[in-house]
Enzyme design. Structure first.
Site, PDB file in Angstrom:
ATOM      1  N   ASN A 178     -17.648   7.965  37.272  1.00 51.21           N
ATOM      2  CA  ASN A 178     -16.498   7.297  37.883  1.00 51.21           C
ATOM      3  C   ASN A 178     -15.376   8.335  37.948  1.00 51.21           C
ATOM      4  OD1 ASN A 178     -14.375   5.722  38.691  1.00 51.21           O
ATOM      5  ND2 ASN A 178     -14.661   4.146  37.119  1.00 51.21           N
ATOM      6  N   ARG A 226     -19.452   5.794  41.405  1.00 52.67           N
ATOM      7  CA  ARG A 226     -18.589   4.722  41.884  1.00 52.67           C
ATOM      8  C   ARG A 226     -17.745   5.265  43.030  1.00 52.67           C
ATOM      9  NH1 ARG A 226     -13.985   1.341  38.601  1.00 52.67           N
ATOM     10  NH2 ARG A 226     -13.669  -0.154  40.275  1.00 52.67           N
ATOM     11  N   HIS A 262     -13.950  -4.595  43.541  1.00 57.18           N
ATOM     12  CA  HIS A 262     -14.640  -5.059  42.321  1.00 57.18           C
ATOM     13  C   HIS A 262     -16.047  -5.559  42.649  1.00 57.18           C
ATOM     14  CE1 HIS A 262     -10.508  -6.241  40.402  1.00 57.18           C
ATOM     15  NE2 HIS A 262     -10.885  -5.053  39.935  1.00 57.18           N
ATOM     16  N   ARG A 316       0.401  -5.407  40.220  1.00 53.16           N
ATOM     17  CA  ARG A 316       0.367  -5.720  41.657  1.00 53.16           C
ATOM     18  C   ARG A 316       0.797  -7.160  41.890  1.00 53.16           C
ATOM     19  NH1 ARG A 316      -5.577  -3.984  41.926  1.00 53.16           N
ATOM     20  NH2 ARG A 316      -5.392  -1.805  41.302  1.00 53.16           N
ATOM     21  N   GLU A 345     -12.740 -12.173  29.734  1.00 50.68           N
ATOM     22  CA  GLU A 345     -13.653 -12.143  28.595  1.00 50.68           C
ATOM     23  C   GLU A 345     -12.951 -12.454  27.277  1.00 50.68           C
ATOM     24  OE1 GLU A 345     -15.712  -8.338  28.618  1.00 50.68           O
ATOM     25  OE2 GLU A 345     -15.973  -8.521  30.782  1.00 50.68           O
ATOM     26  N   ASN A 346     -11.650 -12.142  27.219  1.00 49.19           N
ATOM     27  CA  ASN A 346     -10.975 -12.175  25.918  1.00 49.19           C
ATOM     28  C   ASN A 346      -9.830 -13.163  25.742  1.00 49.19           C
ATOM     29  OD1 ASN A 346     -12.392  -9.880  24.672  1.00 49.19           O
ATOM     30  ND2 ASN A 346     -11.462  -8.753  26.360  1.00 49.19           N
ATOM     31  N   GLU A 374     -19.960  -2.709  34.886  1.00 47.51           N
ATOM     32  CA  GLU A 374     -20.050  -2.071  36.201  1.00 47.51           C
ATOM     33  C   GLU A 374     -20.907  -0.804  36.158  1.00 47.51           C
ATOM     34  OE1 GLU A 374     -15.641  -2.701  36.290  1.00 47.51           O
ATOM     35  OE2 GLU A 374     -15.945  -2.615  38.452  1.00 47.51           O
TER      36      GLU A 374
END
Ligand code: ADP
Length: 375
Positions: free
Chosen positions: A12, A70, A159, A220, A312-313, A362
């Site tokens: 990446n 990526r 994504h 953003r 996830e958290n 990913e």
């Protein structure tokens, strides 16, 4: 006989950093992981030098079978991952305009690998590819079509590698073939996007021509009336580049409540900070809004799936989102929602649509795609 692809290096490559992971695809195990920073600004002079450092970190490996990269933007040229050859590189060079910051670094990483790992095949995996199945009614903007024809202005979505991974894992979890699964996938991290997935394919997503559109993110703004952008530009005499920085780097949670990190905002809200409270409500509101819309678009979801650092958290953010899904018959199991970073159902037994947490990966998806493309 063709040699089996076992060891896959995933790269990446960003403008000033290079992240890598090495996988054994026989076992799916991650063998190594690392980061080279400050490329071109004090550290290695370019991506080739950065990659030499990776090779040294890995102990001069001789047995890497393939490399997956990526790549930010495939536009309409690349609808799937692709083995890199001269013609592909020439096409990639033409897509730099879609990501002037990221694309040169992504392409630089591929060229560096060709130099250093001579004879090892490279595969480009695009953040946009998964969304290329969107129908025109979702992908087109309602402006003069000449801007699409001349400049490629339309919705692409990002994504994609994460959404694709989540779809595959959710299908396994639901014991359904990918081609029959209907999902709303929510990738929520520093950058966030939702995808509407019908029969395993993306039919809509919240990001647009660039990753600026859609949800409220760390820095953003997400969706905004284009006329508001013009009004600010005019009033403060800002250039397009300055406006780009304002909307991409100085908006979202950071502008609303003083930090781009969701943990900080949650902590502030808990202490009664009104700005942080509003920021979280805006984030949850817009996410729930799109979940409702996408549930309609796909004709009813088999599951709502959450992933990314926040998905996830953050029990806090998940609770605020699910609290707004009552009209869909979605109910939270508060105890189950305490879970972090593992596959789990967080909806209550009577919930009409299950809400499932699936940690994304990913890099593993890039490695899997690399094997598939070269297979
Ligand atoms: P990126 O989009 O850069 O890959 P991540 O997916 O790692 O980012 O997500 C980063 C976000 O996840 C940050 O806003 C961070 O605050 C949030 N996050 C991570 N852990 C938690 C947690 N325990 N509670 C709330 N938010 C969390």
């Amino acid at each position: 006989m063709k040699k089996a692809i076992v060891k896959v290096l995933v790269i990446n490559s960003g403008s000033s950093s290079l992240k890598y992971q090495l996988f054994d695809m026989k076992t799916g195990e991650r063998l190594a992981k690392g980061l080279v920073e400050r490329i071109g600004c004090g550290g290695p002079k370019d991506h080739t030098e950065a990659l030499r450092k990776v090779v040294a970190d890995l102990g001069e490996p001789k047995d890497i079978d393939a490399i997956g990269h990526r790549v930010l933007h495939g536009a309409e040229v690349f609808k799937d991952s692709v083995k890199v050859d001269k013609a592909v590189l020439a096409k990639l060079d033409k897509l730099v305009k879609f990501g002037p910051l990221h694309m040169p670094a992504n392409i630089g990483g591929i060229r560096a690998c060709q130099q250093i790992f001579k004879g090892v095949p490279n595969v480009a995996v695009f953040d946009t590819a998964f969304h290329q199945t969107m129908p025109d009614c979702a992908a087109m903007y309602a402006i003069d079509p000449k801007y699409y024809k001349k400049m490629g202005i339309r919705k692409y979505g990002f994504h994609g590698t994460s959404h694709k991974f989540i779809v595959a894992e959710a299908a396994k979890f639901l014991k359904k073939p990918v081609a029959r699964v209907n999902l709303v996938t929510c990738h929520m991290g520093n950058g966030s996007s939702l995808a509407a997935v019908k029969n395993g394919e993306c039919v809509d997503t919240t990001m647009g021509l660039t990753p600026l559109a859609g949800l409220v993110m760390g820095t953003r703004c997400g969706d905004i009336d284009a006329a508001a952008v013009l009004a600010i530009m005019e009033a403060e005499k800002k250039t397009p580049a300055e406006m780009d920085t304002l909307l991409n780097k100085k908006s979202g949670l950071l502008a609303l409540a003083g930090s781009s990190d969701c943990r900080d905002i949650c902590a502030k809200a808990e202490k009664g900070d009104k700005a942080a409270e509003l920021a979280l409500e805006m984030l949850a509101y817009r996410t729930a809004l799109y979940i409702g819309a996408y549930n309609t678009v796909i004709g009813g979801a088999d599951a709502i799936v959450m992933t990314g650092g926040i998905g996830e958290n953050s029990s806090e953010v998940r609770e605020r989102i699910v609290a707004r899904l009552g009209a869909l018959g979605v109910k939270l199991d508060k105890k189950a929602n305490k879970v972090r970073g593992q596959v789990a159902v967080i909806s209550a037994k009577g919930s009409k649509i299950p809400v499932v947490i699936i940690p994304t990966n990913e890099e593993l998806m890039i490695a899997r795609d690399t094997v598939r493309v070269l297979g």
